[in-house]
Design a protein around this motif. Structure first.
Motif, short mmCIF file in Angstrom:
data_model
loop_
_atom_site.label_atom_id
_atom_site.label_comp_id
_atom_site.label_asym_id
_atom_site.label_seq_id
_atom_site.Cartn_x
_atom_site.Cartn_y
_atom_site.Cartn_z
N ALA A 21 0.93 -1.22 0.00
CA ALA A 21 -0.33 0.53 -0.06
C ALA A 21 0.50 1.24 0.00
N GLU A 53 -2.03 7.90 5.66
CA GLU A 53 -3.14 7.87 5.56
C GLU A 53 -3.54 6.44 4.43
N ALA A 54 -2.14 6.15 3.67
CA ALA A 54 -2.29 5.12 3.07
C ALA A 54 -2.46 3.51 3.84
N VAL A 56 -3.44 3.61 7.03
CA VAL A 56 -5.22 3.60 8.10
C VAL A 56 -5.70 2.64 6.65
N ASN A 57 -5.90 3.31 5.10
CA ASN A 57 -6.78 2.96 4.16
C ASN A 57 -6.39 0.81 3.99
N ALA A 58 -5.50 0.71 4.78
CA ALA A 58 -5.13 -0.36 4.58
C ALA A 58 -5.33 -1.39 5.33
N GLY A 59 -5.96 -0.66 6.98
CA GLY A 59 -6.69 -1.64 7.99
C GLY A 59 -5.49 -1.07 8.26
N LYS A 165 -11.68 -6.76 10.33
CA LYS A 165 -11.19 -5.53 9.98
C LYS A 165 -10.58 -5.81 8.43
N SER A 166 -9.69 -6.29 8.73
CA SER A 166 -9.51 -6.75 7.65
C SER A 166 -9.58 -7.27 6.46
N HIS A 169 -11.46 -4.28 4.41
CA HIS A 169 -10.93 -4.44 3.45
C HIS A 169 -9.88 -4.90 2.57
#
Length: 197
Positions: A21, A53-54, A56-59, A165-166, A169
């Protein structure tokens, strides 16, 4: 090289996902993620916010390693003659903080697993006696098993939080396997219990 703390990783798939990511962020020329130290090294001119941010967006969670910490360790290093402060800082970053928590959860789970296995399997596999209250009372036995199972699942809720959560994502990990297997078995058992009643 910029250093970041990364939280929420539990297996090699997690670190590979974070690395993939972050490598896509514009301006990142090199990315190295360490599962052992929960850290990440970045080379390039990408902004810290874009990198975080990258992640966090990956989880997962991320934060820039504080400059104050490195300044204090360099001050300790210069006062102590060079290597002492650096080795203390390195030892602190490698300290295992996760295992004591996992061991505590393991022993807490065992406390409830022993009576659960006794009630659910002991009388069938080893002819262990059950309390007379359970004689012919399958609903009561089912409710006790439901309660004990729920307690064990609450103690180990980290697997479910991290796993689902994963999954959301679209990056399943080992926690996802544990969460899906346990949750599906639990839901099926609850349905079977209600069917019996």
């Amino acid at each position: 090289m910029k250093q970041f703390n990364v939280t929420g990783m539990s297996c090699a798939a997690c670190s590979a996902r974070v690395e993939k990511a972050v490598s896509k962020v514009a301006g990142v020329t090199s990315c190295s993620v360490s599962l052992l130290t929960n850290s990440m090294g970045i080379e390039g001119n990408a902004s810290d916010e874009a990198i975080i941010e990258a992640v966090v967006n990956a989880g997962y969670g991320a934060s820039l390693k504080s400059q104050a910490k490195s300044d204090s360790s360099s001050l300790i290093s210069s006062v102590s003659g060079g290597q002492g402060g650096k080795s203390a800082s390195a030892e602190d970053s490698l300290r295992d903080r996760e295992s004591p928590i996992l061991i505590k959860r393991l022993f807490s789970s065992i406390i409830f697993l022993i009576p659960l296995m006794y009630v659910s399997m002991g009388h069938m596999m080893w002819n262990w006696p059950l309390p007379s209250f359970f004689d012919g009372n399958h609903v009561a036995m089912g409710l006790v098993q439901l309660l004990l199972s729920a307690i064990v699942m609450i103690i180990n809720q980290k697997f479910f939080v991290s796993g689902f959560k994963s999954l959301l994502h679209r990056a399943p990990t080992m926690d996802t396997l544990v969460a899906l297997g346990s949750a599906s078995a639990f839901v099926y058992s609850v349905c079977a219990l209600f069917a019996m009643t």
